[in-house]
Design a protein around this motif. Structure first.
Motif, mmCIF file in Angstrom:
data_model
loop_
_atom_site.group_PDB
_atom_site.id
_atom_site.type_symbol
_atom_site.label_atom_id
_atom_site.label_comp_id
_atom_site.label_asym_id
_atom_site.label_seq_id
_atom_site.Cartn_x
_atom_site.Cartn_y
_atom_site.Cartn_z
ATOM 1 N N ASN A 13 63.625 15.272 -10.308
ATOM 2 C CA ASN A 13 62.724 16.033 -9.231
ATOM 3 C C ASN A 13 61.585 16.545 -9.989
ATOM 4 O O ASN A 13 60.487 16.450 -8.979
ATOM 5 C CB ASN A 13 63.749 17.281 -8.974
ATOM 6 N N PHE A 14 61.612 16.909 -11.245
ATOM 7 C CA PHE A 14 60.192 17.418 -11.710
ATOM 8 C C PHE A 14 59.375 16.001 -11.727
ATOM 9 O O PHE A 14 58.179 16.200 -11.348
ATOM 10 C CB PHE A 14 60.751 17.569 -13.284
ATOM 11 N N THR A 55 57.128 22.357 -8.776
ATOM 12 C CA THR A 55 58.254 21.690 -9.434
ATOM 13 C C THR A 55 58.694 22.541 -10.863
ATOM 14 O O THR A 55 59.918 22.606 -10.834
ATOM 15 C CB THR A 55 57.705 20.245 -9.960
ATOM 16 N N TRP A 63 58.593 15.113 -7.854
ATOM 17 C CA TRP A 63 57.890 16.029 -7.093
ATOM 18 C C TRP A 63 56.412 15.845 -7.540
ATOM 19 O O TRP A 63 55.508 16.318 -6.955
ATOM 20 C CB TRP A 63 58.559 17.490 -7.485
ATOM 21 N N ASN A 64 56.204 15.915 -8.995
ATOM 22 C CA ASN A 64 54.894 15.979 -9.713
ATOM 23 C C ASN A 64 54.133 14.569 -9.040
ATOM 24 O O ASN A 64 52.862 14.638 -9.196
ATOM 25 C CB ASN A 64 54.999 15.883 -11.099
#
Length: 444
Positions: free
Chosen positions: A58-59, A251, A62-63
Motif C-alpha cells: 500500500n505504501f 500513505t 499509494w505513492n
C-alpha cells in the motif's frame, strides 16, 4: 447544445460514477478476500502477516497513485480542449515514468523487504510469513504500476467503463488463483501473493487490449518526440510532484496506523485490520464519485465552461453526503455480521466492539475531503491538496503520540479520524475560491 449539456446533472454524474464505484468496490473486496483466505489457512497470525505485508505494498502503490491522478486530471483537460495528440502524449509520459519506477523497485526488492520486516515491530511467529508474502508479491509491481497510468488515462478520457471491466476481471482472476495456489497447492501465504501477481499481469494485458481496440485510431499521429517535449514534461512533473508529496504523506499516515496497531499485540492488529476493511470499503465507494469529479472538473476546465463546473460541483457534494449517510446506517445495523465473514474469531469480534464507534464516525468526517480531492485533482490544483494534507498530518502525529500512552488503541483511531476530518475543513475555502479566474491559471 452539446450532448453533455443535455444530460441531467445526476445522470451525467452517475454515468461516470457507477462504473467507478464498481471498480473501486472490487479493490477492498480483493483485500477482504485475501484476509478471509488468510484467516482460514492460518488464523490471526496469517491475517497479521497479510496486514503487514499489504502495508508495504500500500505504501508503494499509494505513492505511485500520483501516476493515475496526475494523468487523469491533465488528460481530462486535454480531452475538454479536443487535443487528442496531447491526450495520447500524456499516456506515453505516464507509462515511461511508471515503468522506470517499477523496474527500480523490482531491482531493490530484497533490501526493501528486509528493511520493512526489520522496521515494523511484529512477533517472531509472523516474520517468516511476512517475508514470504513480500518477496513473492514484488513480482507484480511492473504490471500494477503500469495499470495506474492506463486507468488514469481512461478516466481522463471520460471512460470509466473500461477500468470497471478490468477491475472485475482482475479480482476474479486474483480470487481464483489465490485460492488455487494457497489452498489447492498448499502454498499458504505465498499462494495468496502469487494469486495477486497472476491477476496483475492478466489485467495489464487486458488494459492494453482495450486501449488498442478503442483508441488506436486517435493515437496514430502521435510521436515519441512530441510526447517528450520539454515544456510538456515540466508541466507533467510539476503537477505530479505535488500529488506525489500529498500521496506520500497520506500513505505514511496509513502505515503508522498499522505499525502502531502491531505494538498492541496480534489481537489488536487483527481487529484494527478487520475494522479498516470497513473504512476502506467506504473510501473506495466515495472515490467512485471523486473519480467522476476528476473527469468532469478537468473536462469543463478544458472546455472553459465554469458555469457547468460550478453546477456539477454542488451536485457531487450532495451525492458524497448521501453515500456517507448510507454507510453510517449500514455499519450501525450490520457491522458485526460483516466482520464475521472475514474472521470467525470470538476474541477479535469482542475486541472490535470497543472500537466500532470510530469506524461508524469516519464516513461523516471523510466524505468532504474525498470529494474535494477529486475536484481539485481535475482542476490540477495540486499545491492546495499538498498543503492541506501536510498540515493535517502534523496534527495527526501530535494527537497520536500524545494520546497513545494514555488511551492506547483509541488514540490510533482518534488521530486517524482527525487527520481525515481536518483535510476536509482545510479544503473548504479553496473550493469556494475556485473561480473563473482561478481556472485560467489552474496550474499555479
Amino acid at each position: 447544445m452539446e450532448k453533455s449539456a443535455q444530460l441531467n446533472k445526476n445522470q451525467l454524474i452517475l454515468n461516470l460514477a457507477i462504473p467507478n464505484i464498481i471498480s473501486n468496490i472490487t479493490i477492498p473486496l480483493l483485500g477482504m478476500a485475501d484476509v478471509a483466505i488468510a484467516g482460514h489457512i492460518g488464523g490471526d497470525s496469517a491475517i497479521g502477516a497479510i496486514s503487514i505485508g499489504s502495508t508495504l505494498f500500500n505504501f508503494i502503490y499509494w505513492n505511485c497513485a500520483f501516476l493515475r491522478m496526475g494523468c487523469s486530471g491533465l488528460t481530462a483537460q486535454a480531452y475538454g480542449a479536443n487535443d487528442w495528440k496531447e491526450c495520447t502524449n500524456l499516456l506515453i509520459r505516464s507509462l515511461i515514468l511508471s515503468l522506470t519506477i517499477a523496474i527500480t523497485l523490482l531491482l531493490l526488492k530484497n533490501p526493501i523487504s528486509h528493511f520493512a520486516i526489520d522496521y515494523i515491530e511484529c512477533s517472531e511467529s509472523i516474520r517468516p510469513l511476512v517475508k514470504d508474502y513480500l518477496l513473492t508479491r514484488f513480482w507484480a509491481i511492473p504490471a500494477s504500476i503500469s495499470i495506474f497510468s492506463i486507468h488514469g488515462w481512461f478516466i481522463g478520457m471520460q471512460d470509466s467503463r473500461s477500468p470497471m471491466w478490468i477491475a472485475i476481471f482482475s479480482n476474479i482472476v486474483n480470487i481464483i488463483f489465490s485460492i488455487y495456489f494457497a489452498i489447492h497447492l498448499e502454498l499458504g501465504i505465498k499462494g495468496v501473493a502469487w494469486g495477486t501477481v497472476t491477476a496483475q499481469y492478466a489485467s495489464l494485458a487486458l488494459s492494453l487490449l482495450i486501449f488498442y481496440a478503442k483508441y488506436r485510431k486517435k493515437c496514430e499521429h502521435t510521436t515519441l518526440k512530441e510526447s517528450l517535449s520539454k515544456s510538456k514534461i515540466l508541466r507533467f512533473f510539476d503537477v505530479n510532484i505535488d500529488i506525489f508529496i500529498r500521496t506520500l504523506i497520506i500513505t505514511i499516515a496509513y502505515t503508522l496506523f498499522t505499525i502502531n496497531s502491531s505494538k498492541f499485540g496480534e489481537t489488536i492488529l487483527a481487529t484494527n485490520t478487520l475494522l479498516m476493511q470497513l473504512y476502506t470499503l467506504f473510501s473506495y465507494m466515495s472515490d467512485g464519485f471523486a473519480f467522476a469529479a476528476e473527469s468532469l472538473s478537468g473536462r469543463y476546465i478544458g472546455e472553459k465552461r465554469y458555469d457547468y463546473l460550478q453546477s456539477i460541483i454542488k451536485q457531487l457534494l450532495v451525492w458524497a453526503g448521501g453515500v456517507a449517510t448510507l454507510f453510517i446506517l449500514c455499519y450501525i445495523i450490520s457491522w458485526e455480521p460483516i466482520l464475521r465473514l472475514f474472521n470467525p474469531s470470538i476474541k477479535v469480534l469482542e475486541c472490535a466492539h470497543q472500537y466500532i464507534f470510530w469506524v461508524i464516525s469516519i464516513p461523516l468526517a471523510g466524505f468532504l475531503p474525498f470529494m474535494i480531492d477529486g475536484i481539485m485533482l481535475g482542476a490540477t490544483k495540486t499545491k492546495v491538496l499538498r498543503n492541506s494534507v501536510a498540515i493535517s498530518f502534523i496534527v495527526y502525529l501530535i494527537l497520536l503520540y500524545t494520546l497513545m500512552p494514555i488511551i492506547g488503541n483509541n488514540a490510533i483511531w482518534a488521530g486517524f479520524l482527525t487527520f481525515i476530518l481536518l483535510r476536509g475543513i482545510l479544503l473548504i475555502k479553496p473550493l469556494i475560491k475556485l473561480t473563473k479566474a482561478d481556472i485560467n491559471n489552474c496550474n499555479t
